[in-house]
Design an enzyme around this catalytic site. Structure first.
Site, PDB file in Angstrom:
ATOM      1  N   ASP A   1     -12.778  -6.214   5.894  1.00 16.74           N
ATOM      2  CA  ASP A   1     -13.502  -5.029   5.051  1.00 16.74           C
ATOM      3  C   ASP A   1     -14.289  -5.605   3.863  1.00 16.74           C
ATOM      4  O   ASP A   1     -15.190  -4.552   3.031  1.00 16.74           O
ATOM      5  CB  ASP A   1     -11.990  -4.798   3.998  1.00 16.74           C
ATOM      6  CG  ASP A   1     -11.025  -3.970   4.705  1.00 16.74           C
ATOM      7  OD1 ASP A   1     -11.828  -3.212   5.837  1.00 16.74           O
ATOM      8  OD2 ASP A   1      -9.930  -3.869   4.399  1.00 16.74           O
TER       9      ASP A   1
ATOM     10  N   ARG B   1       1.030  -1.262  -0.242  1.00 13.19           N
ATOM     11  CA  ARG B   1      -0.079  -0.126  -0.274  1.00 13.19           C
ATOM     12  C   ARG B   1       1.090   1.397   0.257  1.00 13.19           C
ATOM     13  O   ARG B   1       0.648   2.023   0.220  1.00 13.19           O
ATOM     14  CB  ARG B   1      -1.141  -0.341   0.892  1.00 13.19           C
ATOM     15  CG  ARG B   1      -2.212   0.363   0.846  1.00 13.19           C
ATOM     16  CD  ARG B   1      -3.245   0.315   2.174  1.00 13.19           C
ATOM     17  NE  ARG B   1      -4.685   1.204   1.870  1.00 13.19           N
ATOM     18  CZ  ARG B   1      -4.768   2.453   2.972  1.00 13.19           C
ATOM     19  NH1 ARG B   1      -4.451   2.684   3.489  1.00 13.19           N
ATOM     20  NH2 ARG B   1      -6.042   2.661   2.345  1.00 13.19           N
TER      21      ARG B   1
ATOM     22  N   TRP C   1      -8.700   2.162  15.348  1.00 15.63           N
ATOM     23  CA  TRP C   1      -6.943   2.108  14.608  1.00 15.63           C
ATOM     24  C   TRP C   1      -6.649   1.273  14.017  1.00 15.63           C
ATOM     25  O   TRP C   1      -7.125  -0.048  13.982  1.00 15.63           O
ATOM     26  CB  TRP C   1      -6.755   1.631  16.204  1.00 15.63           C
ATOM     27  CG  TRP C   1      -4.943   1.274  16.347  1.00 15.63           C
ATOM     28  CD1 TRP C   1      -4.083   0.850  15.408  1.00 15.63           C
ATOM     29  CD2 TRP C   1      -3.860   1.784  17.679  1.00 15.63           C
ATOM     30  NE1 TRP C   1      -2.662   0.623  16.476  1.00 15.63           N
ATOM     31  CE2 TRP C   1      -3.126   1.547  16.382  1.00 15.63           C
ATOM     32  CE3 TRP C   1      -4.133   3.289  18.153  1.00 15.63           C
ATOM     33  CZ2 TRP C   1      -1.512   2.080  17.777  1.00 15.63           C
ATOM     34  CZ3 TRP C   1      -3.113   3.274  19.195  1.00 15.63           C
ATOM     35  CH2 TRP C   1      -1.762   3.172  18.510  1.00 15.63           C
ATOM     36  N   ASP C   2      -6.547   1.084  12.609  1.00 16.79           N
ATOM     37  CA  ASP C   2      -6.115   0.208  11.974  1.00 16.79           C
ATOM     38  C   ASP C   2      -5.010   0.252  11.565  1.00 16.79           C
ATOM     39  O   ASP C   2      -3.682   1.276  12.201  1.00 16.79           O
ATOM     40  CB  ASP C   2      -6.816   1.394  10.343  1.00 16.79           C
ATOM     41  CG  ASP C   2      -6.619   0.086   9.831  1.00 16.79           C
ATOM     42  OD1 ASP C   2      -6.676  -1.295   9.167  1.00 16.79           O
ATOM     43  OD2 ASP C   2      -7.691   0.433   8.436  1.00 16.79           O
TER      44      ASP C   2
ATOM     45  N   CYS D   1      -8.611  -2.324  13.867  1.00 18.64           N
ATOM     46  CA  CYS D   1      -9.111  -2.947  12.755  1.00 18.64           C
ATOM     47  C   CYS D   1      -7.346  -2.885  11.714  1.00 18.64           C
ATOM     48  O   CYS D   1      -6.334  -2.650  12.407  1.00 18.64           O
ATOM     49  CB  CYS D   1      -9.642  -1.947  12.182  1.00 18.64           C
ATOM     50  SG  CYS D   1      -9.234  -1.953   9.790  1.00 18.64           S
TER      51      CYS D   1
END
Length: 724
Positions: free
Chosen positions: A544, A439, A473-474, A522
């Site tokens: 997701d 990412r 919180w990812d 998360c």
């Protein structure tokens, strides 16, 4: 209750309905004897089989290795004759490995100690047994801890390793639990998956060799789950034996079952030893995470309810576990990165009018982030999108009567960021190698205290700047290129675990400074849905993939272990953004009732018909919220198994009320009504369903008929109420 029978050297730990028994053989070796239905205290030492060949080393020293390789070790060690799966490996400064852990003593006490820096089960009505094992030659002391609660059938285990010698040693493996039993053709049950299809239930026989479920990704992962169970071949939701192990940890893990040459089964669980090595200085100790063990003689359903109650009563700490969660709307699938203050306020106005209680601003509000390739680490407001700053937006949302929440990804750093420009060495990297991106982001080296302080100060500063009541919180990538300039060469193997300890430290600091904050964890969806995270946040984003039909299997696997109140579930737009399927808005709403209820769409763009359904969906959530938060879960039918329909039931603790969630996935022509048999009711009580009265026995044993609904992807909630 925990007992020690001094004459027979037998330990017995009793829960509500189970017994766990260990014994000391030859005055030195701690062996596992029994785990199963509750027994009266008695001498079960014969089950150690020390009267058979090979006998104990004191009686038959010439066959000591054969003894070590066949004895049912309570905590297995390697290098001296046990060639089965080991729980602990130590390498000394001479490069040699080998242990022989012998019983040295024990203590039984009321209560349970916490684990320094780690999540841990807690609470009143608890008793703990601590057994000390030692290898004086290696200078190693191991403390095995076992805790039982008065209100639970679970057994909690952990391990602490101490260096009592005069030289440093290297801990290359330290697992948290070992369980030995005679194999009875058990099947192994695990929860594998992938991104957007996490935690699918899988069973397979273990005919020989080993079965492994694991993660070396630095997270408990989409691909596997820190859970393993041995189940009898006839095991269902309501019958059969289950021996389950669940790891209270969020990083790399190993769960393994090994069928030995003697047709015994050894199950182990703990931190994955791959690339793990912890330098233990003289006088230092290493605390391993906890493992939860559950035995059920009444199938998977009893195991599920045992874990649900344990986690609700003794793991989750947030005040939100006992109160209704706000119905939220998240702007991610509504806008992705394309939003500004005006657009968010428009969504908030429409949402407030329909009864939605919180607006959550997701990714894209900081730095100069217009896509996912910049600004992680620069936790300052992007004023081009949010003119007037964060406080202005939050105040406007609060004026509408709504709460405000915000998204962070604190563990990551973008190469295109001011932080990386100033501190490129703050990212994990291997010397001389360009690190792999995912990412378009790298991972912060949280083993460094200055990095942890920077991350926490950044979050705290934002939360103090406005009335923010929720944080998502990812964590959107696995760990790779795990190297640090801050640790010496012989401690690089500590990085993955040090990273996880730092994440726990950050979240502990967060909920301590902001005790009223609703924290939702998360990890790119459900890659870190594990008991360790529940200790810090009462809910976790489940996946997701928000498609109502895909979620049936994802949520079933999650419900197998976790209370529904911990499952993040939202109504999203159609065609679904993950798989493109279109399902009725009503069905999406019923599926999302399986946890924390909310919306993941642009409320200003959905049809008037769908918009008009929102208040009713919110009312349904509030109606069933106490059941979802506190009730007992029963799985009636599995879409994953039958490929046609899904059904589960939530029953209040006093058995006076139940809600049955039924989803018809595929409609069939020329078929009659479907019969479903409820569970968990009082046999002699009278219940009302759809205006008709039934005894509990009739509903559970004769069954309830449901007319087939017209069309695919149809759903309903069936209310069951005791007639007083």
């Amino acid at each position: 209750m925990i007992r020690y029978q001094e004459k027979t050297n037998i330990f017995q730990l009793d829960t509500l309905t189970t017994s766990y028994v260990m014994g000391i053989a030859d005055g030195s070796y701690l062996g596992h004897i029994y785990y199963g239905k509750k027994l009266q205290p008695q001498d079960l030492g014969y089950l150690l089989r020390t009267q058979e060949h090979p006998q104990t080393p004191s009686k038959l020293p010439r066959e000591k290795m054969s003894f070590l390789d066949s004895f049912p070790m309570e905590y297995s060690f390697s290098g001296t004759g046990d060639f089965r799966e080991s729980c602990i490996d130590i390498r000394d400064i001479h490069g040699q490995s080998g242990l022989e852990l012998l019983y040295r003593g024990h203590r039984i006490y009321h209560g349970k100690d916490g684990l320094q820096g780690l999540p841990a089960v807690w609470g009143e009505g608890c008793q703990t047994l601590e057994i000390t094992l030692e290898d004086t030659c290696a200078g190693i002391r191991v403390r095995l801890s076992y805790s039982v609660f008065e209100d639970s059938d679970a057994l909690i285990r952990s391990v602490k390793v101490e260096n009592t010698g005069t030289e440093a040693v290297y801990l290359e493996r330290v697992l948290s639990a070992c369980l030995e039993m005679d194999d009875e053709e058990y099947e192994m049950l695990s929860l594998p998956g992938a991104w957007a299809r996490e935690r699918h239930i899988k069973r397979q026989p273990l005919l020989s060799g080993s079965f492994v479920t694991e993660s070396v990704r630095g997270e408990s992962s989409h691909q596997d789950h820190p859970f393993l169970a041995a189940v009898s071949h006839n095991c269902t939701q309501t019958c059969g034996d289950v021996y389950a192990m669940h790891f209270v940890y969020s990083g790399n893990f190993l769960a393994k079952a090994q069928r030995t040459q003697f047709d015994t089964l050894r199950m182990v669980m703990g931190i994955h030893p791959d690339r793990f090595c912890w330098k233990l200085e003289p006088g230092a100790a290493f605390q391993a995470p906890e493992a939860v063990l559950v035995y059920s003689d009444a199938g998977l359903g009893k195991m599920s309810r045992t874990l649900h109650d344990l986690y609700r009563n003794h793991l989750i700490r947030s005040s939100y576990k006992e109160k209704e969660r706000p119905v939220l709307i998240n702007n991610w699938e509504a806008t992705y990165f394309d939003f500004d203050t005006e657009k968010l306020i428009a969504i908030a106005k429409e949402s407030a009018a329909l009864g939605i209680e919180m607006l959550v601003m997701d990714d894209g509000w900081f730095g100069h982030r217009d896509s996912d390739d910049s600004s992680l680490g620069d936790w300052v407001v992007y004023e081009k999108k949010l003119p007037g700053g964060l406080k202005y937006l939050v105040d406007e949302v609060n004026r509408l009567g709504m709460k405000f929440g915000i998204w962070f990804e604190p563990e990551m750093i973008s190469p295109d960021s001011r932080l990386y420009e100033a501190h490129p060495d703050w990212a994990f990297h291997l010397k001389g190698r360009t690190p792999s991106r995912a990412r378009d982001q790298l991972v912060l080296d949280l083993s460094r205290p200055e990095v942890v302080d920077y991350v926490y100060d950044s979050i705290s500063r934002v939360l103090h700047s406005a009335n923010i009541e929720y944080v998502k919180w990812d964590m959107n990538r696995a760990l790779a290129d795990i190297g640090s300039v801050a640790l010496p060469p012989d401690q690089q193997g500590e990085l993955s675990h040090r990273y996880m300890l730092a994440v726990y430290e950050l979240q502990e600091r967060l909920i301590t400074e902001f005790p009223d904050l609703l924290l939702e964890n998360c990890s790119s969806g459900g890659a870190r849905f594990d008991p360790g995270m529940l200790y810090y946040s009462p809910q976790i984003w489940c996946s997701d993939d928000t498609d109502a039909i895909e979620r049936l299997m994802i949520q079933e696997g999650t419900q197998l272990l976790y209370p529904m109140s911990a499952i993040g579930a939202h109504v999203s737009d159609c065609p679904n953004h993950a798989i493109g399927r279109t399902t009725p808005f009503e069905t999406r709403g019923i599926t999302a009732l399986a946890g924390t209820f909310g919306y993941e769409l642009d409320i200003t763009k959905i049809s008037e018909q769908e918009r008009n359904m929102v208040p009713g969906q919110i009312a349904a959530y509030k109606k069933y919220a106490p059941l979802i938060r506190e009730g007992d879960y029963y799985r009636i039918a599995s879409y994953q198994e039958n490929h046609k329909y899904d059904c589960y039931e939530i029953v209040s603790k006093d058995q006076s009320r139940a809600a049955v969630f039924f989803v018809q996935v595929l409609h069939e022509p020329s078929v009659r009504s479907r019969k479903i048999r409820l569970q968990g009711l009082k046999e002699d009580a009278v219940y009302e369903v759809d205006g008709r009265r039934y005894t509990g026995a009739a509903l559970m044993y004769a069954g309830l008929l449901r007319e087939r609904m017209f069309g695919d992807f149809q759903a309903e909630v069936i209310e069951v109420t005791e007639v007083v």
